[in-house]
Design a protein around this motif. Structure first.
Motif, mmCIF file in Angstrom:
data_model
loop_
_atom_site.group_PDB
_atom_site.id
_atom_site.type_symbol
_atom_site.label_atom_id
_atom_site.label_comp_id
_atom_site.label_asym_id
_atom_site.label_seq_id
_atom_site.Cartn_x
_atom_site.Cartn_y
_atom_site.Cartn_z
ATOM 1 N N MET A 148 35.834 46.231 53.851
ATOM 2 C CA MET A 148 35.815 44.986 53.355
ATOM 3 C C MET A 148 36.713 44.926 52.017
ATOM 4 O O MET A 148 36.151 44.532 50.848
ATOM 5 C CB MET A 148 34.652 44.071 53.037
ATOM 6 N N PRO A 149 37.923 45.236 52.290
ATOM 7 C CA PRO A 149 38.787 45.610 50.806
ATOM 8 C C PRO A 149 39.324 44.128 50.411
ATOM 9 O O PRO A 149 39.222 43.212 51.166
ATOM 10 C CB PRO A 149 40.028 45.996 51.557
ATOM 11 N N ILE A 150 39.553 44.102 49.054
ATOM 12 C CA ILE A 150 40.139 42.851 48.546
ATOM 13 C C ILE A 150 41.408 43.240 47.853
ATOM 14 O O ILE A 150 41.683 44.343 47.309
ATOM 15 C CB ILE A 150 39.190 42.464 47.417
ATOM 16 N N VAL A 151 42.422 42.430 48.204
ATOM 17 C CA VAL A 151 43.830 42.725 47.599
ATOM 18 C C VAL A 151 44.422 41.655 46.950
ATOM 19 O O VAL A 151 44.513 40.500 47.399
ATOM 20 C CB VAL A 151 44.956 43.355 48.673
ATOM 21 N N VAL A 152 44.795 41.565 45.714
ATOM 22 C CA VAL A 152 45.322 40.531 44.992
ATOM 23 C C VAL A 152 46.603 40.800 44.544
ATOM 24 O O VAL A 152 46.884 41.946 43.848
ATOM 25 C CB VAL A 152 44.578 39.993 43.791
ATOM 26 N N ARG A 153 47.664 40.053 45.326
ATOM 27 C CA ARG A 153 49.057 40.317 44.685
ATOM 28 C C ARG A 153 49.528 39.316 43.632
ATOM 29 O O ARG A 153 49.307 38.091 43.893
ATOM 30 C CB ARG A 153 49.989 40.212 45.911
ATOM 31 N N VAL A 154 49.888 39.778 42.485
ATOM 32 C CA VAL A 154 50.317 39.235 41.314
ATOM 33 C C VAL A 154 51.704 38.905 41.273
ATOM 34 O O VAL A 154 52.475 40.097 41.411
ATOM 35 C CB VAL A 154 49.906 39.682 40.045
ATOM 36 N N VAL A 155 52.288 37.713 41.423
ATOM 37 C CA VAL A 155 53.830 37.515 41.614
ATOM 38 C C VAL A 155 54.170 36.634 40.466
ATOM 39 O O VAL A 155 53.420 35.788 39.695
ATOM 40 C CB VAL A 155 54.073 36.873 42.943
ATOM 41 N N SER A 156 55.551 36.489 40.274
ATOM 42 C CA SER A 156 56.205 35.434 39.438
ATOM 43 C C SER A 156 55.882 34.072 40.025
ATOM 44 O O SER A 156 55.424 33.712 40.904
ATOM 45 C CB SER A 156 57.650 35.718 39.256
ATOM 46 N N ASP A 157 56.137 33.003 39.003
ATOM 47 C CA ASP A 157 55.969 31.654 39.359
ATOM 48 C C ASP A 157 56.877 31.204 40.459
ATOM 49 O O ASP A 157 56.305 30.440 41.312
ATOM 50 C CB ASP A 157 56.270 30.871 38.115
ATOM 51 N N GLN A 158 57.968 31.739 40.596
ATOM 52 C CA GLN A 158 58.887 31.128 41.481
ATOM 53 C C GLN A 158 58.424 32.022 42.925
ATOM 54 O O GLN A 158 58.484 31.298 43.908
ATOM 55 C CB GLN A 158 60.360 31.738 41.413
ATOM 56 N N GLU A 159 57.895 33.110 42.893
ATOM 57 C CA GLU A 159 57.410 33.763 44.256
ATOM 58 C C GLU A 159 56.130 33.089 44.791
ATOM 59 O O GLU A 159 55.975 32.848 45.957
ATOM 60 C CB GLU A 159 57.049 35.073 43.821
#
Length: 284
Positions: free
Chosen positions: A247-258
């Protein structure tokens, strides 16, 4: 003798090369936001809360090291100076006011020195600021369902198989990659609300300093503010059944535009009744 020394020299040289290779290999794999081979330290901090946790951890390490060395020194002094051979006639001292006061006051001061930053960190974690993004994470056996209530977005995040991983470039970490990543904007306060559909789970991202239980019938919440873009990996941290480890968890942090572009794509896909693949998977 010469041959023996030669063999020893070659063995030492090979050992040095191997150690260097392992060191370089470990450094090469030390990617931010995920575990690394032979890692002994906490993962690099990516939120203000985790920065405080790392500082507090280091502070306690130095403090307990000093206490341990001090106690060891006292033990050595007692063994050397007050053994039966050096003191055939034992001391009959029963009270020493200065020592009694010292070993009462010093531990109290140490506990206060630990308690003050500990409570400060605890209040910092529990005092949730005004959120820019709210995400509800629901633990299932054995995947996560994410809901963005303010944006009417919902999807399920399931671990990728080895075959699915192998088709990506670069190949994500084994047992940690998912088909739909949770996407959040950088430098924004994200409130995470957790619950569960069946048994107790736990939502945890080490680089964020976040670990919160997901309990059926109860809504827990915490927060984070990621200060660096990238992917951050975590796992369910509460034994929840036979596939708990998947049960992995992945959080992708991106710019406001993305992030705005990802939201629009998700909303369009939702209106069309389709499950839109995450920006992370699409980027691969």
């Amino acid at each position: 003798m010469t041959m023996s020394m030669g063999r020893i020299g070659r063995h030492l040289l090979c050992s040095g090369i191997l150690a260097a290779a392992l060191g370089v290999g470990g450094a090469a794999h030390a990617v931010e936001g995920q575990p690394a081979p032979w890692e002994m330290q906490l993962q690099k901090a990516a939120t203000p809360v985790m920065e405080n946790i790392v500082w507090f951890h280091s502070f306690l390490l130095w403090l307990i090291t000093a206490i341990t060395l001090f106690v060891l020194a006292l033990l050595v002094i007692v063994v050397v100076k007050f053994n039966a051979k050096a003191n055939p006639v034992p001391s009959k001292t029963t009270h020493h006011t200065l020592i009694e006061v010292a070993w009462t006051i010093v531990p109290v001061l140490i506990l206060v020195a630990v308690a003050v930053p500990s409570f400060r960190l605890l209040f910092f974690q529990l005092d949730i600021p005004k959120a820019d993004v709210t995400i509800k994470a629901t633990g299932n056996q054995w995947n996560w369902t994410y809901n963005y209530p303010d944006d009417k977005i919902e999807f399920t995040s399931i671990m990728l198989t080895d075959e699915e991983r192998s088709k990506m470039n670069p190949v994500p970490p084994r047992l940690l990659a998912v088909d739909n990543e949770t996407v959040v904007p950088v430098n924004k306060v994200v409130r995470i609300q957790t619950t569960a559909a069946d048994v107790i789970h736990s939502w945890a991202i080490p680089s964020f300093g976040v670990k919160i239980d997901a309990i059926p019938g109860r809504l827990n919440e915490t927060w984070f503010r990621a200060t660096k873009e990238g992917r951050y990996y975590g796992q369910c941290s509460e034994l929840c059944g036979k596939d708990h480890a998947f049960m992995p968890i992945v959080v992708r942090v991106v710019s406001d535009q993305e992030y705005d572009a990802w939201k629009k794509q998700q909303q369009v896909a939702s209106r069309g009744g389709k499950s839109y693949a995450s920006v992370g998977a699409a980027a691969q």
